[in-house]
Design a protein around this motif. Structure first.
Motif, PDB file in Angstrom:
ATOM      1  N   GLU A 158       0.816  -1.209   0.000  1.00  0.00           N
ATOM      2  CA  GLU A 158       0.000   0.000   0.000  1.00  0.00           C
ATOM      3  C   GLU A 158       0.859   1.271   0.000  1.00  0.00           C
ATOM      4  OE1 GLU A 158       0.916  -0.776   4.269  1.00  0.00           O
ATOM      5  OE2 GLU A 158       0.373  -2.026   2.576  1.00  0.00           O
ATOM      6  N   HIS A 159       2.165   1.121   0.277  1.00  0.00           N
ATOM      7  CA  HIS A 159       3.038   2.299   0.275  1.00  0.00           C
ATOM      8  C   HIS A 159       4.482   1.879  -0.002  1.00  0.00           C
ATOM      9  CE1 HIS A 159       3.989   1.988   4.888  1.00  0.00           C
ATOM     10  NE2 HIS A 159       4.233   0.881   4.249  1.00  0.00           N
ATOM     11  N   TYR A 160       5.265   2.885  -0.388  1.00  0.00           N
ATOM     12  CA  TYR A 160       6.716   2.755  -0.480  1.00  0.00           C
ATOM     13  C   TYR A 160       7.291   3.772   0.501  1.00  0.00           C
ATOM     14  CZ  TYR A 160       6.435   0.299  -5.028  1.00  0.00           C
ATOM     15  OH  TYR A 160       6.185  -0.598  -6.045  1.00  0.00           O
ATOM     16  N   VAL A 161       8.385   3.396   1.160  1.00  0.00           N
ATOM     17  CA  VAL A 161       9.043   4.300   2.097  1.00  0.00           C
ATOM     18  C   VAL A 161      10.532   4.349   1.739  1.00  0.00           C
ATOM     19  CG1 VAL A 161       9.507   4.817   4.524  1.00  0.00           C
ATOM     20  CG2 VAL A 161       7.370   3.641   3.887  1.00  0.00           C
ATOM     21  N   ILE A 162      11.071   5.561   1.686  1.00  0.00           N
ATOM     22  CA  ILE A 162      12.493   5.762   1.415  1.00  0.00           C
ATOM     23  C   ILE A 162      13.079   6.636   2.515  1.00  0.00           C
ATOM     24  CG2 ILE A 162      12.217   5.529  -1.084  1.00  0.00           C
ATOM     25  CD1 ILE A 162      12.534   8.614  -1.278  1.00  0.00           C
ATOM     26  N   ALA A 163      14.396   6.648   2.637  1.00  0.00           N
ATOM     27  CA  ALA A 163      15.103   7.548   3.545  1.00  0.00           C
ATOM     28  C   ALA A 163      16.160   8.272   2.725  1.00  0.00           C
ATOM     29  CB  ALA A 163      15.740   6.779   4.695  1.00  0.00           C
ATOM     30  N   VAL A 164      16.221   9.584   2.896  1.00  0.00           N
ATOM     31  CA  VAL A 164      17.119  10.417   2.098  1.00  0.00           C
ATOM     32  C   VAL A 164      17.976  11.275   3.019  1.00  0.00           C
ATOM     33  CG1 VAL A 164      17.256  12.183   0.298  1.00  0.00           C
ATOM     34  CG2 VAL A 164      15.379  10.506   0.268  1.00  0.00           C
ATOM     35  N   LYS A 165      19.279  11.117   2.906  1.00  0.00           N
ATOM     36  CA  LYS A 165      20.209  11.979   3.655  1.00  0.00           C
ATOM     37  C   LYS A 165      20.486  13.211   2.799  1.00  0.00           C
ATOM     38  CE  LYS A 165      24.761  12.096   5.798  1.00  0.00           C
ATOM     39  NZ  LYS A 165      24.414  12.412   7.155  1.00  0.00           N
ATOM     40  N   ARG A 166      20.371  14.365   3.430  1.00  0.00           N
ATOM     41  CA  ARG A 166      20.662  15.602   2.701  1.00  0.00           C
ATOM     42  C   ARG A 166      22.164  15.715   2.535  1.00  0.00           C
ATOM     43  NH1 ARG A 166      17.719  21.276   3.707  1.00  0.00           N
ATOM     44  NH2 ARG A 166      17.912  21.974   1.555  1.00  0.00           N
ATOM     45  N   ASP A 167      22.589  15.751   1.307  1.00  0.00           N
ATOM     46  CA  ASP A 167      24.005  15.834   0.972  1.00  0.00           C
ATOM     47  C   ASP A 167      24.394  17.303   0.834  1.00  0.00           C
ATOM     48  OD1 ASP A 167      26.551  15.735  -0.122  1.00  0.00           O
ATOM     49  OD2 ASP A 167      26.017  14.348  -1.724  1.00  0.00           O
ATOM     50  N   PRO A 168      25.367  17.773   1.631  1.00  0.00           N
ATOM     51  CA  PRO A 168      25.768  19.178   1.521  1.00  0.00           C
ATOM     52  C   PRO A 168      26.283  19.537   0.127  1.00  0.00           C
ATOM     53  CG  PRO A 168      26.895  18.099   3.367  1.00  0.00           C
ATOM     54  CD  PRO A 168      26.103  17.058   2.647  1.00  0.00           C
ATOM     55  N   ALA A 169      26.772  18.543  -0.608  1.00  0.00           N
ATOM     56  CA  ALA A 169      27.270  18.778  -1.967  1.00  0.00           C
ATOM     57  C   ALA A 169      26.238  18.342  -3.003  1.00  0.00           C
ATOM     58  CB  ALA A 169      28.583  18.033  -2.173  1.00  0.00           C
ATOM     59  N   SER A 170      24.968  18.316  -2.619  1.00  0.00           N
ATOM     60  CA  SER A 170      23.898  17.853  -3.492  1.00  0.00           C
ATOM     61  C   SER A 170      23.882  18.619  -4.809  1.00  0.00           C
ATOM     62  CB  SER A 170      22.541  18.025  -2.794  1.00  0.00           C
ATOM     63  OG  SER A 170      21.491  17.691  -3.668  1.00  0.00           O
ATOM     64  N   ARG A 171      23.623  17.883  -5.871  1.00  0.00           N
ATOM     65  CA  ARG A 171      23.459  18.504  -7.180  1.00  0.00           C
ATOM     66  C   ARG A 171      21.976  18.648  -7.507  1.00  0.00           C
ATOM     67  NH1 ARG A 171      26.270  14.435 -10.590  1.00  0.00           N
ATOM     68  NH2 ARG A 171      25.578  13.173  -8.879  1.00  0.00           N
ATOM     69  N   GLY A 172      21.131  18.506  -6.472  1.00  0.00           N
ATOM     70  CA  GLY A 172      19.720  18.770  -6.688  1.00  0.00           C
ATOM     71  C   GLY A 172      18.766  17.688  -6.240  1.00  0.00           C
ATOM     72  N   GLY A 173      19.215  16.461  -6.014  1.00  0.00           N
ATOM     73  CA  GLY A 173      18.317  15.374  -5.639  1.00  0.00           C
ATOM     74  C   GLY A 173      17.909  15.440  -4.185  1.00  0.00           C
ATOM     75  N   SER A 174      18.839  15.170  -3.287  1.00  0.00           N
ATOM     76  CA  SER A 174      18.503  15.176  -1.860  1.00  0.00           C
ATOM     77  C   SER A 174      18.107  16.576  -1.414  1.00  0.00           C
ATOM     78  CB  SER A 174      19.662  14.637  -1.017  1.00  0.00           C
ATOM     79  OG  SER A 174      20.759  15.517  -1.004  1.00  0.00           O
ATOM     80  N   ASP A 175      18.732  17.590  -1.967  1.00  0.00           N
ATOM     81  CA  ASP A 175      18.399  18.964  -1.596  1.00  0.00           C
ATOM     82  C   ASP A 175      16.954  19.282  -1.966  1.00  0.00           C
ATOM     83  OD1 ASP A 175      19.335  21.501  -0.504  1.00  0.00           O
ATOM     84  OD2 ASP A 175      19.012  22.268  -2.533  1.00  0.00           O
ATOM     85  N   TRP A 176      16.521  18.886  -3.155  1.00  0.00           N
ATOM     86  CA  TRP A 176      15.146  19.142  -3.588  1.00  0.00           C
ATOM     87  C   TRP A 176      14.154  18.415  -2.684  1.00  0.00           C
ATOM     88  CZ3 TRP A 176      10.621  16.941  -4.969  1.00  0.00           C
ATOM     89  CH2 TRP A 176       9.674  17.777  -5.564  1.00  0.00           C
ATOM     90  N   LEU A 177      14.416  17.161  -2.388  1.00  0.00           N
ATOM     91  CA  LEU A 177      13.492  16.399  -1.540  1.00  0.00           C
ATOM     92  C   LEU A 177      13.386  17.003  -0.149  1.00  0.00           C
ATOM     93  CD1 LEU A 177      14.445  12.818  -2.714  1.00  0.00           C
ATOM     94  CD2 LEU A 177      12.234  13.935  -3.046  1.00  0.00           C
ATOM     95  N   HIS A 178      14.498  17.449   0.417  1.00  0.00           N
ATOM     96  CA  HIS A 178      14.485  18.046   1.754  1.00  0.00           C
ATOM     97  C   HIS A 178      13.847  19.439   1.770  1.00  0.00           C
ATOM     98  CE1 HIS A 178      16.981  15.500   4.553  1.00  0.00           C
ATOM     99  NE2 HIS A 178      17.154  14.869   3.401  1.00  0.00           N
TER     100      HIS A 178
END
Length: 167
Positions: free
Chosen positions: A66-86
Motif C-alpha cells: 500500500e506504500h513505499y518508504v524511502i530515507a534520504v540523507k541531505r548531501d551538503p554537496a547535493s546537485r539537486g536530488g537530496s536537496d530538492w526532496l528536503h
C-alpha cells in the motif's frame, strides 16, 4: 528494442526525521491503488520536477504494497536530488517514479547473511535484515557511522530477532 518501464505516480503522504539530516518519506499510489511488488534491497527511481532522476532504497517490508518508504540523507554537496526532496517536497505532492528494481537480491535461503553498511548505505540493508528476521534466518550487520547519534534506524534494527548489529 525494449520499451521504457511504466511510470508510477506517487503521492508523498508523510515526511519525518529519522536522525539529523535523514528524511523518511512515505509515498502512496496517487490514485489509491496497490503498488508493484518489491523485494528487500530494491530501489525506486524518482523523477524529480527539476529534471533529475535519483534512485533511493525502499525501506519498508516487501509485503507492504500500500506504500513505499524511502530515507534520504541531505548531501551538503547535493546537485539537486537530496536537496530538492528536503527543501521542496511536501505531503500531497505527486512525483513520477519507475521501479522498483533490485540490483543485488538477497539470498533468502542462506543459512546466515553478513551485511556491511556505512552511513545512509544502511537503507537497502535495513530491509534485508528485516526480511531475514521475518524468515527466521540468522543475520549480522556491521554498521559503520561517524557517530551513534547519526546512525539511522538503530531502534528498528535493535528489535529484530535472529541477528545482531555490530558498530
Amino acid at each position: 528494442m525494449t520499451s521504457a518501464p511504466d511510470r508510477l505516480r506517487l503521492r508523498a503522504r508523510s515526511l519525518t526525521w529519522e536522525v539529523e539530516g535523514v528524511l523518511v518519506i512515505e509515498f502512496r499510489e496517487a490514485a489509491g491503488g496497490v503498488l508493484p511488488p518489491q523485494a528487500a534491497g530494491a530501489h525506486l527511481d524518482l523523477h524529480l520536477p527539476n529534471g533529475l532522476v535519483r534512485s533511493y532504497s525502499l525501506i519498508n517490508p516487501q509485503q507492504e504494497r500500500e506504500h513505499y518508504v524511502i530515507a534520504v540523507k541531505r548531501d551538503p554537496a547535493s546537485r539537486g536530488g537530496s536537496d530538492w526532496l528536503h527543501a521542496v517536497l511536501r505531503p500531497g505532492e505527486v512525483l513520477e517514479a519507475t521501479g522498483p528494481r533490485n540490483s543485488f537480491p538477497l539470498d533468502e535461503a542462506a543459512q546466515e547473511t553478513v551485511l556491511i553498511a556505512g552511513g545512509i548505505g544502511i537503507t537497502p540493508l535495513l530491509a534485508m535484515a528485516e526480511r531475514r528476521a521475518a524468515l527466521g534466518r540468522r543475520w549480522r550487520l556491521h554498521y559503520a557511522v561517524r557517530s551513534r547519534a547519526g546512525a539511522a534506524f538503530l531502534d528498528r534494527l535493535a528489535g529484530l530477532p535472529h541477528g545482531e548489529v555490530v558498530m
